[in-house]
Design a protein around this motif. Structure first.
Motif, short mmCIF file in Angstrom:
data_model
loop_
_atom_site.label_atom_id
_atom_site.label_comp_id
_atom_site.label_asym_id
_atom_site.label_seq_id
_atom_site.Cartn_x
_atom_site.Cartn_y
_atom_site.Cartn_z
N THR A 1 36.75 36.33 36.23
CA THR A 1 35.97 37.56 36.45
C THR A 1 35.13 37.57 37.72
O THR A 1 34.62 38.64 38.08
CB THR A 1 35.01 37.79 35.25
N TRP A 2 34.97 36.45 38.40
CA TRP A 2 34.00 36.42 39.52
C TRP A 2 34.36 37.39 40.64
O TRP A 2 33.48 37.87 41.34
CB TRP A 2 33.87 35.00 40.07
N ARG B 1 35.14 40.37 40.43
CA ARG B 1 34.65 41.71 40.12
C ARG B 1 33.14 41.82 40.33
O ARG B 1 32.59 42.91 40.17
CB ARG B 1 34.98 42.06 38.66
N TRP B 2 32.50 40.74 40.64
CA TRP B 2 31.04 40.76 40.81
C TRP B 2 30.70 41.40 42.15
O TRP B 2 31.53 41.46 43.07
CB TRP B 2 30.48 39.36 40.74
N VAL C 1 26.53 39.30 45.86
CA VAL C 1 26.37 38.11 45.03
C VAL C 1 27.39 37.05 45.40
O VAL C 1 27.11 35.85 45.38
CB VAL C 1 26.49 38.49 43.53
N GLN C 2 28.60 37.48 45.75
CA GLN C 2 29.70 36.54 45.98
C GLN C 2 29.43 35.59 47.13
O GLN C 2 29.95 34.47 47.14
CB GLN C 2 31.00 37.30 46.20
N LEU D 1 27.88 32.38 45.73
CA LEU D 1 28.42 31.83 44.50
C LEU D 1 28.63 30.32 44.56
O LEU D 1 28.32 29.60 43.61
CB LEU D 1 29.75 32.52 44.15
#
Length: 502
Positions: free
Chosen positions: A361-362, A364-365, A369-370, A373
């Motif tokens: 799911t990462w 879709r963040w 934010v990415q 990460l």
């Protein structure tokens, strides 16, 4: 929790042109339904991945019944990874030369027979030898899985197939922990730990029968016009590089595993020094082979791709922390806390489940934010590892906060691993994709090997150190390892900050 880095064959992802259907063989007796082909190759991937974790949970029971030392248990766990890591790229190239269907069948046969031999082993030495053989079977089998998907599915069908592949990687770790616990605790017919290996035998036999019917026929190494594999570049096997790498890995692993038990004799230090020399010779040989236009096992040019060096370091750190955490915590909860194998397997489930969920799911963040990460993931891993050690330091069970810490490790490792892998491969030219993927696959396996050897040796050394309170010796050893795991994760966080500054 862990995953297997997707690896392509040496020729890279090749498939039919846009708009074409799946390239299945029309040979008599071959079932050409794509769903069945996908099920067969994904099932093999799942079985090989399961075997890593199912054995991890059974390790304490194996040690007790076979009289295996701590070093012996490390080799039971790591032996599979040694041959798998060293032979992985060679297995991919053999698939290109001899055919993916053929290598799939050979690898599955070797893996199944080795599983039977493991389940019937009468001593630790036999089990270690057959685990090495299992790893060799996986090295022949697993590279063919993604290759068969890439070469037989196109467009949206390929996207769905790769989604199924990723889902298997995500759930394999959790399933392995739980199934291993169930099988050992059930003690079927008084066989104790043996079903964790024997379960592969009927599954492997069924897959061999189905694979003979559904896998498309190989079109030859070079491929004739219109056949699967046509136009592919077939690369050499680089046997000298394979020998040098295998020798270096062996000389590194053996003293790390056996040195503490033997009191670190001179031969262990000589072996470690020789491993460094052989790794240097391997790098020099690979560079020379590449300059001469050969096909090195690890192409030096791939390491010069922007960000690839950092990716290699981070993936090594993630896998080392992951493997070390699982190994030492298994020894503690079953040996120190007296958990059953089933309870131990369920204890690790939050780590594996959260790892898989975050990995899927990462993307879709939010974009803002990415960017953070990777360092955030390593930092979360470090904090969570220390939390696990502190929660268990008094010999207790940690309470509900322990499961939150386990989930934090799963989330942190996934954030360190998944974005690193995706970003590294996204910057690679199509002609370098196979070499880059093969390199990262091998690094992932070597990272697990280093984690079991190093953190396992630290735990066992602390456990047996004089002066430790007997009631809490296992908890004391775990706390020391937790600090060491946090230190390794902190190095990964620093590497993430370096990338952010760029």
């Amino acid at each position: 929790m862990t995953t297997t880095t997707p690896s392509t064959t040496a020729s890279g992802p090749v498939g039919p042109g846009p708009g074409s259907g799946p390239a299945f063989s029309k040979a008599p007796g071959t079932d050409n339904r794509p769903g069945r082909l996908l099920a067969v190759v994904i099932a093999a991937q799942f079985m090989a991945l399961l075997d890593v974790f199912i054995v991890n949970v059974a390790a304490p029971t194996i040690g007790a019944e076979l009289g295996a030392s701590g070093a012996g248990l490390q080799l039971v766990i790591a032996g599979y990874t040694i041959t798998y890591a060293v032979l992985l790229i060679t297995g991919a190239r053999l698939g290109d030369r001899l055919g993916h269907r053929r290598l799939y069948l050979v690898g599955l046969t070797v893996f199944t027979v080795a599983s039977l031999a493991c389940g019937l082993s009468r001593g630790a030495g036999e089990l270690i030898a057959f685990r090495l053989l299992q790893g060799a079977g996986s090295a022949l089998l697993i590279p063919q899985v993604l290759s068969l998907i890439q070469r037989n599915f196109t467009g949206e069908a390929r996207t769905r197939a790769l989604g199924a592949y990723a889902a298997v990687l995500a759930v394999g770790a959790a399933a392995g922990q739980v199934l291993g616990g169930i099988l050992v605790s059930a003690d079927l017919f008084g066989t104790s730990w043996r079903p964790v290996f024997l379960v592969n035998v009927p599954v492997g036999a069924v897959l061999l029968i189905m694979a003979g019917r559904v896998l498309p026929r190989d079109g030859g190494a070079a491929g004739k016009p219109g056949e699967q594999g046509a136009g592919r570049r077939v690369r050499g096997l680089d046997l000298p590089g394979l020998v040098l790498l295998g020798a270096a890995v062996s000389l590194l692993t053996v003293p790390l595993v056996l040195g503490q038990q033997e009191g670190w004799p001179p031969w262990s230090w000589l072996s470690l020094g020789s491993a460094v020399v052989l790794f240097a010779l391997f790098c020099a040989y690979e560079s020379r082979l590449a300059r001469r236009g050969g096909a090195p096992l690890v192409a030096p040019g791939v390491l010069r791709i922007p960000g690839m060096g950092l990716a290699v370091f981070r993936i090594t750190a993630v896998m080392a922390v992951n493997a070390g955490f699982l190994f030492v915590l298994t020894l503690h909860v079953q040996g120190g806390l007296g958990y059953s194998a089933l309870r131990a397997g369920l204890t690790f489930a939050p780590t594996a489940v959260v790892f898989g969920a975050v990995g899927l799911t990462w993307r879709r963040w939010p974009a803002v934010v990415q960017r953070a990460l990777i360092p955030a993931g390593f930092a979360l891993t470090a904090v969570s590892a220390v939390a696990v050690g502190l929660l268990l330091r008094d010999g207790g069970e940690g309470g509900p906060w322990l499961y939150a810490a386990f989930a934090g490790i799963g989330a942190g490792l996934s954030l360190g691993f998944s974005p690193t892998l995706t970003r590294a491969l996204s910057t690679v030219r199509p002609e370098d994709a196979a070499d880059a993927s093969g390199l990262l696959s091998t690094v992932a396996q070597l990272g697990q090997l280093i984690g079991v050897a190093c953190f396992g040796a630290l735990f066992l050394n602390r456990l047996e150190s004089p002066g430790a309170p007997e009631a809490y010796s296992s908890a004391d050893a775990l706390l020391v390892c937790a600090y060491a795991l946090a230190g390794a994760a902190t190095l990964g966080a620093v590497s993430g900050l370096v990338r952010l500054r760029r």
